[in-house]
Design a protein around this motif. Structure first.
Motif, mmCIF file in Angstrom:
data_model
loop_
_atom_site.group_PDB
_atom_site.id
_atom_site.type_symbol
_atom_site.label_atom_id
_atom_site.label_comp_id
_atom_site.label_asym_id
_atom_site.label_seq_id
_atom_site.Cartn_x
_atom_site.Cartn_y
_atom_site.Cartn_z
ATOM 1 N N GLU A 23 0.831 -1.204 0.000
ATOM 2 C CA GLU A 23 0.000 0.000 0.000
ATOM 3 C C GLU A 23 0.869 1.258 0.000
ATOM 4 N N HIS A 24 1.938 1.227 0.816
ATOM 5 C CA HIS A 24 2.881 2.368 0.832
ATOM 6 C C HIS A 24 3.539 2.533 -0.534
ATOM 7 N N LEU A 25 3.889 1.405 -1.155
ATOM 8 C CA LEU A 25 4.550 1.465 -2.458
ATOM 9 C C LEU A 25 3.618 2.056 -3.509
ATOM 10 N N ALA A 26 2.354 1.681 -3.476
ATOM 11 C CA ALA A 26 1.383 2.204 -4.442
ATOM 12 C C ALA A 26 1.241 3.719 -4.295
ATOM 13 N N LYS A 27 1.224 4.206 -3.046
ATOM 14 C CA LYS A 27 1.140 5.650 -2.809
ATOM 15 C C LYS A 27 2.384 6.357 -3.358
ATOM 16 N N ALA A 28 3.538 5.721 -3.160
ATOM 17 C CA ALA A 28 4.785 6.312 -3.638
ATOM 18 C C ALA A 28 4.812 6.375 -5.160
ATOM 19 N N GLU A 29 4.384 5.304 -5.803
ATOM 20 C CA GLU A 29 4.345 5.261 -7.266
ATOM 21 C C GLU A 29 3.391 6.324 -7.805
ATOM 22 N N LYS A 30 2.256 6.472 -7.133
ATOM 23 C CA LYS A 30 1.268 7.463 -7.564
ATOM 24 C C LYS A 30 1.835 8.872 -7.459
ATOM 25 N N LYS A 31 2.518 9.154 -6.349
ATOM 26 C CA LYS A 31 3.129 10.491 -6.167
ATOM 27 C C LYS A 31 4.221 10.735 -7.205
ATOM 28 N N ALA A 32 5.029 9.713 -7.487
ATOM 29 C CA ALA A 32 6.134 9.879 -8.436
ATOM 30 C C ALA A 32 5.637 10.120 -9.859
ATOM 31 N N SER A 33 4.493 9.558 -10.185
ATOM 32 C CA SER A 33 3.965 9.711 -11.551
ATOM 33 C C SER A 33 2.971 10.854 -11.691
ATOM 34 N N ALA A 34 2.687 11.545 -10.587
ATOM 35 C CA ALA A 34 1.696 12.626 -10.618
ATOM 36 C C ALA A 34 2.216 13.837 -11.372
ATOM 37 N N THR A 35 1.310 14.551 -11.993
ATOM 38 C CA THR A 35 1.646 15.794 -12.684
ATOM 39 C C THR A 35 1.629 16.935 -11.678
ATOM 40 N N VAL A 36 2.644 17.794 -11.745
ATOM 41 C CA VAL A 36 2.726 18.926 -10.826
ATOM 42 C C VAL A 36 1.814 20.050 -11.318
ATOM 43 N N GLY A 37 1.000 20.568 -10.420
ATOM 44 C CA GLY A 37 0.070 21.653 -10.777
ATOM 45 C C GLY A 37 0.767 22.997 -10.906
ATOM 46 N N TRP A 38 -0.051 24.024 -11.187
ATOM 47 C CA TRP A 38 0.491 25.370 -11.398
ATOM 48 C C TRP A 38 1.281 25.865 -10.191
ATOM 49 N N PHE A 39 0.776 25.547 -9.006
ATOM 50 C CA PHE A 39 1.380 26.118 -7.801
ATOM 51 C C PHE A 39 2.272 25.104 -7.061
ATOM 52 N N GLY A 40 2.502 23.977 -7.700
ATOM 53 C CA GLY A 40 3.378 22.981 -7.106
ATOM 54 C C GLY A 40 4.808 23.128 -7.593
ATOM 55 N N SER A 41 5.676 22.279 -7.074
ATOM 56 C CA SER A 41 7.075 22.306 -7.531
ATOM 57 C C SER A 41 7.570 20.881 -7.720
ATOM 58 N N GLN A 42 8.402 20.731 -8.726
ATOM 59 C CA GLN A 42 8.977 19.411 -8.985
ATOM 60 C C GLN A 42 9.778 18.932 -7.782
ATOM 61 N N SER A 43 10.518 19.857 -7.145
ATOM 62 C CA SER A 43 11.371 19.478 -6.028
ATOM 63 C C SER A 43 10.563 18.873 -4.883
ATOM 64 N N SER A 44 9.476 19.546 -4.509
ATOM 65 C CA SER A 44 8.663 19.046 -3.394
ATOM 66 C C SER A 44 8.003 17.717 -3.762
ATOM 67 N N LYS A 45 7.623 17.574 -5.041
ATOM 68 C CA LYS A 45 7.025 16.312 -5.490
ATOM 69 C C LYS A 45 7.987 15.160 -5.261
ATOM 70 N N TRP A 46 9.248 15.334 -5.677
ATOM 71 C CA TRP A 46 10.221 14.250 -5.543
ATOM 72 C C TRP A 46 10.614 14.023 -4.081
ATOM 73 N N GLU A 47 10.624 15.077 -3.285
ATOM 74 C CA GLU A 47 10.888 14.905 -1.852
ATOM 75 C C GLU A 47 9.804 14.050 -1.205
ATOM 76 N N GLU A 48 8.551 14.353 -1.516
ATOM 77 C CA GLU A 48 7.430 13.603 -0.945
ATOM 78 C C GLU A 48 7.430 12.153 -1.451
ATOM 79 N N ALA A 49 7.709 11.994 -2.741
ATOM 80 C CA ALA A 49 7.768 10.636 -3.292
ATOM 81 C C ALA A 49 8.893 9.848 -2.631
ATOM 82 N N GLY A 50 10.029 10.501 -2.409
ATOM 83 C CA GLY A 50 11.152 9.843 -1.743
ATOM 84 C C GLY A 50 10.782 9.388 -0.343
ATOM 85 N N ASP A 51 10.063 10.247 0.400
ATOM 86 C CA ASP A 51 9.620 9.887 1.747
ATOM 87 C C ASP A 51 8.709 8.655 1.706
ATOM 88 N N LEU A 52 7.816 8.632 0.713
ATOM 89 C CA LEU A 52 6.873 7.519 0.599
ATOM 90 C C LEU A 52 7.584 6.213 0.224
#
Length: 289
Positions: free
Chosen positions: A8-37
């Protein structure tokens, strides 16, 4: 059957890693969160004792950390991956450690790179997985330790490389490495006592090569470096063995080994090299030259 906690944790991580970053998001924070997951997933796999899956998740974490420019965390993730892989997949562990070493060298952290290379050597040496690669990794680690002035640790690596070189039948390299180990050991009062052991091993390597001219040269050089050496049991043993080889006297050789072993028990390394020399003597009635 449902997914395990780790899955279940792995599925969440995969989903975060493949997610598209929105207008107000950042690639850096996306990868940090995916790394944590991915790290959470890896640790959950460890709890479930699914070591290969844990290693893969840690490697995915490392890739995310690199994309977030968190190279120190990436190094740690690769190290964690290697620790997990060691349980089941030594080649994958080595691969993960090589990834960590690359990052460490890029950052100029040669001391830590040496630690990881020494770890690789240990993996290859365990159960004779790949003795040649183990020897080469010990030498590489030793060179890096020496570069960082960690001379005692470098010497330990060179000593292990010397032992493995003889196991590979590369007595020339073994002889050279034991001389390197001895030269450094001479510089310290704490290690000087062990020099006679390394010189004996170097002399035995030259005899295993059938090169008695080099044996005599080595004994002469060692006597110049330490005037007390000729009076030691190790030097006398090496000299008597050399004479036995010159005369192709198998009985004298055997008696010399037996007498030495009665006082100083021969270890497995010396026993193996001495058997190699004795076998050559028995096959060559004309003696070694």
């Amino acid at each position: 059957m449902g997914k395990s906690n780790a899955e279940e944790h792995l599925a969440k991580a995969e989903k975060k890693a493949s997610a598209t970053v929105g207008w107000f998001g950042s690639q850096s924070s996306k990868w940090e969160e995916a790394g944590d997951l991915f790290a959470q997933a890896a640790n959950a796999f460890k709890v479930e004792k699914r070591w290969n899956e844990a290693g893969k998740a840690f490697e995915r974490e490392a890739a995310c950390r690199q994309k977030a420019n968190e190279n120190n965390d990436a190094m740690n993730a690769f190290k964690n991956a290697a620790n997990s892989y060691k349980k089941r997949n030594p080649e994958a562990a080595v691969s993960a450690l090589h990834q960590a070493i690359k990052l460490l060298i890029d950052a100029g952290n040669f001391r830590q790179a040496a630690d990881r290379e020494k770890e690789i050597a240990g993996i290859y040496a365990q159960d004779g997985l790949d003795v040649a690669k183990a020897r080469d990794s010990f030498v590489r680690a030793g060179d890096w330790y020496k570069q960082e002035d960690a001379n005692a640790t470098a010497n330990q690596c060179y000593q292990q490389a010397a032992e493995l070189s003889a196991e590979l039948g590369d007595y020339q390299r073994s002889m050279e490495l034991y001389q390197t180990v001895a030269d450094w050991s001479l510089t310290s009062a704490l290690t000087k006592y062990s020099v006679k052991e390394y010189w004996l091993r170097a002399a035995l390597c030259s005899m295993a090569m059938g090169d008695l001219v080099t044996t005599q040269r080595l004994l002469d050089v060692f006597a110049q470096k330490d005037v007390t050496f000729p009076s030691t049991r190790e030097a006398k043993f090496a000299h008597e063995l050399m004479l036995s080889c010159e005369e192709a006297d198998v009985e004298r050789f055997t008696a010399t080994v037996y007498q030495y072993d009665q006082v100083t028990k021969l270890d497995n390394w010396k026993t193996g090299v001495l058997l190699k020399i004795k076998k050559a003597l028995e096959e060559d009635e004309g003696g070694l030259t």
